[in-house]
Design a protein around this motif. Structure first.
Motif, PDB file in Angstrom:
ATOM      1  N   VAL A 109      -3.071 -21.988  27.346  1.00 49.18           N
ATOM      2  CA  VAL A 109      -2.591 -22.490  28.641  1.00 49.18           C
ATOM      3  C   VAL A 109      -2.339 -21.328  29.585  1.00 49.18           C
ATOM      4  O   VAL A 109      -2.695 -21.373  30.773  1.00 49.18           O
ATOM      5  CB  VAL A 109      -1.313 -23.337  28.448  1.00 49.18           C
ATOM      6  CG1 VAL A 109      -0.585 -23.542  29.769  1.00 49.18           C
ATOM      7  CG2 VAL A 109      -1.659 -24.689  27.844  1.00 49.18           C
TER       8      VAL A 109
ATOM      9  N   SER B 281      -4.999 -20.968  32.813  1.00 49.03           N
ATOM     10  CA  SER B 281      -4.388 -21.363  34.090  1.00 49.03           C
ATOM     11  C   SER B 281      -4.362 -20.240  35.116  1.00 49.03           C
ATOM     12  O   SER B 281      -3.821 -20.434  36.212  1.00 49.03           O
ATOM     13  CB  SER B 281      -2.960 -21.859  33.841  1.00 49.03           C
ATOM     14  OG  SER B 281      -2.144 -20.825  33.319  1.00 49.03           O
TER      15      SER B 281
ATOM     16  N   PHE C 124       2.598 -22.105  34.714  1.00 57.24           N
ATOM     17  CA  PHE C 124       2.264 -23.203  33.800  1.00 57.24           C
ATOM     18  C   PHE C 124       2.735 -22.890  32.379  1.00 57.24           C
ATOM     19  O   PHE C 124       3.110 -23.805  31.633  1.00 57.24           O
ATOM     20  CB  PHE C 124       0.755 -23.462  33.816  1.00 57.24           C
ATOM     21  CG  PHE C 124       0.263 -24.037  35.110  1.00 57.24           C
ATOM     22  CD1 PHE C 124       0.450 -25.374  35.410  1.00 57.24           C
ATOM     23  CD2 PHE C 124      -0.377 -23.230  36.035  1.00 57.24           C
ATOM     24  CE1 PHE C 124       0.001 -25.904  36.611  1.00 57.24           C
ATOM     25  CE2 PHE C 124      -0.827 -23.746  37.236  1.00 57.24           C
ATOM     26  CZ  PHE C 124      -0.639 -25.085  37.530  1.00 57.24           C
TER      27      PHE C 124
ATOM     28  N   HIS D 239      -7.113 -25.719  32.003  1.00 60.43           N
ATOM     29  CA  HIS D 239      -5.881 -25.616  31.205  1.00 60.43           C
ATOM     30  C   HIS D 239      -5.361 -26.978  30.762  1.00 60.43           C
ATOM     31  O   HIS D 239      -4.362 -27.032  30.053  1.00 60.43           O
ATOM     32  CB  HIS D 239      -4.798 -24.890  31.999  1.00 60.43           C
ATOM     33  CG  HIS D 239      -4.377 -25.591  33.258  1.00 60.43           C
ATOM     34  ND1 HIS D 239      -5.245 -25.860  34.286  1.00 60.43           N
ATOM     35  CD2 HIS D 239      -3.175 -26.092  33.648  1.00 60.43           C
ATOM     36  CE1 HIS D 239      -4.609 -26.481  35.258  1.00 60.43           C
ATOM     37  NE2 HIS D 239      -3.363 -26.642  34.891  1.00 60.43           N
ATOM     38  N   THR D 240      -6.023 -28.058  31.171  1.00 59.47           N
ATOM     39  CA  THR D 240      -5.576 -29.398  30.779  1.00 59.47           C
ATOM     40  C   THR D 240      -6.663 -30.095  29.965  1.00 59.47           C
ATOM     41  O   THR D 240      -6.747 -29.925  28.757  1.00 59.47           O
ATOM     42  CB  THR D 240      -5.202 -30.215  32.028  1.00 59.47           C
ATOM     43  OG1 THR D 240      -6.329 -30.240  32.936  1.00 59.47           O
ATOM     44  CG2 THR D 240      -4.019 -29.601  32.748  1.00 59.47           C
TER      45      THR D 240
ATOM     46  N   TYR E 142      -2.135 -28.436  28.506  1.00 60.74           N
ATOM     47  CA  TYR E 142      -0.968 -28.417  29.389  1.00 60.74           C
ATOM     48  C   TYR E 142      -0.593 -29.840  29.773  1.00 60.74           C
ATOM     49  O   TYR E 142      -1.442 -30.665  30.065  1.00 60.74           O
ATOM     50  CB  TYR E 142      -1.265 -27.594  30.635  1.00 60.74           C
ATOM     51  CG  TYR E 142      -0.186 -27.694  31.681  1.00 60.74           C
ATOM     52  CD1 TYR E 142       0.990 -26.969  31.549  1.00 60.74           C
ATOM     53  CD2 TYR E 142      -0.343 -28.530  32.780  1.00 60.74           C
ATOM     54  CE1 TYR E 142       1.995 -27.067  32.495  1.00 60.74           C
ATOM     55  CE2 TYR E 142       0.652 -28.626  33.735  1.00 60.74           C
ATOM     56  CZ  TYR E 142       1.821 -27.900  33.588  1.00 60.74           C
ATOM     57  OH  TYR E 142       2.807 -28.012  34.520  1.00 60.74           O
TER      58      TYR E 142
END
Length: 421
Positions: free
Chosen positions: A40, A44, A58, A276-277, A357
């Protein structure tokens, strides 16, 4: 050959030990969340740079969610099974209330086209993530009570109110446009019906209804139809409809066997949205390579195996159904996310459990881990092993104080007398 047989025998003995599922769940979860935090932070960096945010923005938010989730998981793991069962209806009604509040103007918040969040000023929460926990506890409690009264042999008692209650949850979630979570709930419903021994005719009918409903939901929304067309795509589209799916594959290809190095990924810098997700697995493939992605898959496989062991190793129907549903939740969500990143499934916007994340996703996943740890500790063999280990740990300080004295006393007793000159 003899060494191989000895290794296999020792490996089987280790797997058969009563505390093995407990330590597998705990160990794989710790490794996943730690590696997820690292990824993450790395994935990010493009987002924080573009939005002029601190580098650890984040990372810090994910760390706070992880710590809160660890507290919840510890409380659930230490709770008695009856205590978890008592939470079934409070959690269900709380989730229904939260899903209803999402539709209230001024409270519900829209992010990326989906209205799934409740804004409470200093933080946002996504009630749909906790709908999975509600289905785990409520569905298991419902089926366990019906099994105790021998009512599951009849179709109406098998389906009602389990299926209508799950459909109500899915409808409230779909009002916000979150089809990914709805797909996970469908998988959990099928898992519960499978564990309870539903006949194949019922499975075929329910599957047919689910396919028709999903097809209608996909056809009626243009962007979902475009995502379905991106499955298996390998070439750029002139209209850039499959931009995210293609660059996810490019990230895997750029990683090679060992990756480009932690933090050295290129696709996350504007080419791979949501690195990051939803597409953190693709970012992991680019920076840690095939070794990193196989490690993540191995950790999820260990977690799934341990969850199945917990479900099969108990005689309590509530524990069996809840452990099976929680394991189905984690594995189904992981499959949907990984399939999206690999281009094998439509992009559903589902986070990778314990890895991507997302505060609400982390909290709900850690609750599932806490439930599994509670069940892993509650088996008779695990209780006996933990009790024996606890008693041994209490005796060690006492033995450490007593045994040296006994040794010196014994040595003095057997020491021969000194001769007189």
């Amino acid at each position: 050959m003899a060494r191989a047989r000895a290794f296999r025998a020792r490996f089987r003995y280790t797997l058969d030990r009563p505390l093995t599922p407990y330590y597998l769940i705990l160990g794989s979860t710790l490794l996943l969340v730690v590696l997820g935090l690292v990824m993450v932070f790395s994935a990010s960096q493009s987002v924080v740079t573009d939005n002029h945010l601190p580098m650890t923005f984040f990372f810090r938010k994910q760390l706070v969610a992880l710590l809160l989730g660890a507290v919840l998981a510890t409380l659930l793991a230490r709770a008695p099974v009856k205590g978890l069962r008592a939470l079934a209806y409070p959690v269900l009604f709380g989730v229904l209330a939260g899903l209803a509040l999402v539709a209230v103007p001024g409270i519900g918040t829209q992010v990326n086209g989906n209205r799934n969040w409740i804004s409470l000023g200093f933080f946002q929460i996504q009630p749909s993530e906790f709908a999975k926990l509600a289905l785990v506890l409520w569905g298991a409690d419902l089926l366990a009570r019906k099994q105790r009264t021998h009512m599951l042999d009849q179709w109406k008692h098998l389906l009602v109110p389990l299926v209508p209650g799950t459909v109500l949850l899915m409808l409230l979630i779909m009002i916000g446009g979150d089809m990914g979570t709805t797909m996970v709930l469908v998988g959990m419903l099928f898992g519960l019906l499978w564990m309870v021994g539903a006949p194949m005719r019922l499975f075929a009918a329910t599957l047919g209804i689910a396919v028709v409903a999903c097809t209608a939901l996909i056809i009626t929304v243009p962007h979902r139809l475009d995502r379905l067309g991106c499955v298996g795509v390998t070439r750029p589209d002139p209209n850039l409809n499959c931009f995210q799916a293609l660059h996810g594959l490019y990230a895997f290809a750029a990683g090679g066997p060992f990756g480009s190095g932690l933090g050295a990924g290129v696709e996350k810098w504007g080419q791979l949205p949501e690195a990051h997700t939803d597409f953190i697995f693709a970012a992991t493939g680019e920076e840690l390579g095939l070794v990193g992605t196989l490690s993540v898959l191995g950790l999820f496989a260990a977690l799934g195996y341990a969850g199945i062991r917990v479900a099969l190793g108990t005689k309590d129907p509530f524990v069996r159904y809840a452990a099976g549903a929680a394991t189905t939740w984690i594995m189904a969500q992981a499959v949907v996310n990984l399939g999206s990143a690999l281009g094998l499934l439509p992009i559903a916007g589902v986070p990778l459990p314990l890895f991507s994340y997302g505060g609400s996703a982390m909290l709900s996943a850690m609750c599932a881990i806490g439930v599994l740890l509670c069940f892993a500790r509650s088996s008779p063999g695990a209780k006996a092993a933990l009790a024996a280990r606890s008693s041994n740990s209490r005796l060690r300080p006492v033995l450490a104080r007593v045994l040296p004295r006994r040794r010196t006393t014994a040595r003095k007793a057997i020491r021969p007398p000194r001769r007189e000159r």
